[in-house]
Scaffold this active site. Sequence first.
Site, short mmCIF file in Angstrom:
data_model
loop_
_atom_site.label_atom_id
_atom_site.label_comp_id
_atom_site.label_asym_id
_atom_site.label_seq_id
_atom_site.Cartn_x
_atom_site.Cartn_y
_atom_site.Cartn_z
N THR A 14 0.83 -1.21 0.00
CA THR A 14 0.00 0.00 0.00
C THR A 14 0.87 1.26 0.00
O THR A 14 0.51 2.27 -0.61
CB THR A 14 -0.96 0.03 1.20
OG1 THR A 14 -0.22 -0.08 2.41
CG2 THR A 14 -1.97 -1.09 1.14
N TYR A 17 -0.85 10.69 4.63
CA TYR A 17 -1.63 9.45 4.82
C TYR A 17 -0.82 8.21 4.44
O TYR A 17 0.21 8.29 3.85
CB TYR A 17 -3.02 9.51 4.17
CG TYR A 17 -3.19 9.63 2.67
CD1 TYR A 17 -2.18 9.39 1.76
CD2 TYR A 17 -4.45 9.96 2.15
CE1 TYR A 17 -2.40 9.48 0.39
CE2 TYR A 17 -4.69 10.05 0.78
CZ TYR A 17 -3.65 9.80 -0.08
OH TYR A 17 -3.88 9.89 -1.43
N GLU A 18 -1.35 7.08 4.88
CA GLU A 18 -0.61 5.80 4.82
C GLU A 18 0.73 5.87 5.55
O GLU A 18 1.71 5.24 5.14
CB GLU A 18 -0.39 5.35 3.37
CG GLU A 18 -1.51 4.54 2.78
CD GLU A 18 -1.85 3.31 3.61
OE1 GLU A 18 -2.92 3.33 4.26
OE2 GLU A 18 -1.08 2.35 3.61
N GLY A 19 0.78 6.66 6.60
CA GLY A 19 2.01 6.81 7.39
C GLY A 19 2.73 8.08 7.00
O GLY A 19 3.10 8.26 5.84
#
Length: 556
Positions: free
Chosen positions: A243, A365-367
């Site tokens: 992802t 987002y996603e870290g």
Amino acid sequence: MITKKTLNLSLKSLRDFGKKRLPDETIIDLDAKDECPLEIVRHMCSPDKLGIQLLFVPEEYGGMGGNTFDVYCVCEAMARIDLGVATSVLATFLGSDPITVGATPEQKIWLGRIADEGILFAYGATEPNAGSDLGALETTAERVMDGDRIVGYKINGSKQWISNGGIADAYTILANTPAGPSWFIVEKGAKGFAHDEPEDKHGIRLSNTAALSLGDVYVDADRLVGGVEGQGLNQAQAVFGYTRLMVAAFGLGAGWAALDRAIPYSTKRIQGGSPLSQKQGYTHKLIVPNVARLEAGRAYIEETAERIDAGEGSLNTEGAIAKYMSTEAGNMAADASIQALGGYGYTHEYMVEKISRDVRITTIYEGTSEIMEMTISRDRWQLHLKTRGQHYHDLARRSEALHARHPEVGANIAALALDALAEVMEKARAGRLTRYQHILLRLGELIAYAESAACLARRAARMAEGKLNEKANMRFDAAALAAISRIFAREAAMKAGAEGMRWIAGAGVSDAEIAALETSLKLPAIHRAQAGLIADMDYVGDVLYGRVAKQAGQAA
Ligand SMILES: Cc1cc2nc3c(=O)[nH]c(=O)nc-3n(C[C@H](O)[C@H](O)[C@H](O)COP(=O)(O)OP(=O)(O)OC[C@H]3O[C@@H](n4cnc5c(N)ncnc54)[C@H](O)[C@@H]3O)c2cc1C
């Protein structure tokens, strides 16, 4: 397995769709109105229309079974059109990832519904008090019992910043069960389940982002993904490599989308009697270094995608490096593109300011980038300790071996970056300097740069040998890619040497230790490796502006 031909057809349909349905005027209008074009998102995800979702869904569930490399190509292409719409499409795949990796065979029916019906998912992990630290999760799933049998769960809590939050048909919701965090599938319209109005955001205004509230939402026990409590964080972790690569591709696509507006603009804009594209102080500041950073990110994405597809595991750290490099590069490229268009860049009409607002989300987002730095640094720190400080020296020797075979790709300069990094890490170990969180995170940045430099050199060498993945991006030929690689390797070596020294010295080591580090970092060699930088930048500038082909008498 998707063939190159099928992938290219899908990418072409996507680009054609973007041109037809999302021209600049439409995007600017939707951005101003802060509106998610739901009909367009549904069209993109409908099996009988564009059917982009089919690429992501495994073949056994009615999809086309695209691999990681295919998905990277699609994500980059979507991001070049609009990052908000791309986020909407991606949210379905983030939302269904816990199902892909952790669901029971019966639950995998949801993947079939994505393929056949084009239903939209949302991924509900983040909460008002649990962002980077998902362990702080407060949403609960209380068992509902029939005797000693669990028949269902009652979910209570709230979720924050959920992409597709207001438009999804189904949601995967992370909640604490008695045995720990677990994913649940919750359908739109469930009693007690509500979403807020869409957030008024800085960018990706074409995507719907909304908070969710869950008040005694009942789900049957078969909605617990995998059927076993407490697997939620493992299921989320299992796909992080993959992802994060998708978001990396978003950074890459958006960064290039901005540069691909700045480059043609600068050929037409005349200042001081000649086009901006002919001014070195312009191209070598605003265009060329951004191309080098983006292509370093691409090299890392492509190599990691190939490795995931070859079955090397989830490669979470590599995904983090790819995301960190590509999204930071995308942001820098978009910001530079505003500058490159001057006052026009600052207006809505020319799109680069919108791209710049959009791409900003990719480092969050996603870290976030800081969490990526921490992930990278912690993982590679272990390798450093395990190999008694040799890990990056070993990679440097490999890069030197590549240099012997391909002296043109800058692998010797990447080796200088890797050697300097090994020395900085060793000094940090000896002085126990990673007790300073800032140093730990800065090491993450240096690691990402040094590894990306070596990776880009490998990509340039493969290009020279005609051995790049057949689906790889072929924008640059071998000579251009080699020059891009040399430019980036010089930046990485300077960073590892100068910033490595800065942080070690900044932590308060002795004068004698600083003097010893100055020698072991091979700073004079790093400085000498800068020779040829301007000529390489000239060459890449010429390639970007089609001046190389013209000089050689070929068509531009
Ligand atoms: C538009 C948008 C869409 C989103 N879509 C989704 C979605 O679909 N599903 C979903 O679940 N979530 C989604 N998110 C949430 C997103 O993943 C989080 O915002 C992100 O993980 C950061 O969490 P946070 O906002 O709570 O920030 P925080 O975690 O509070 O971080 C704030 C700042 O502190 C830094 N920081 C945090 N921890 C540390 C640390 N230990 N050391 C040093 N620095 C630290 C961060 O890097 C950041 O700079 C979305 C967010 C936005 C804005």
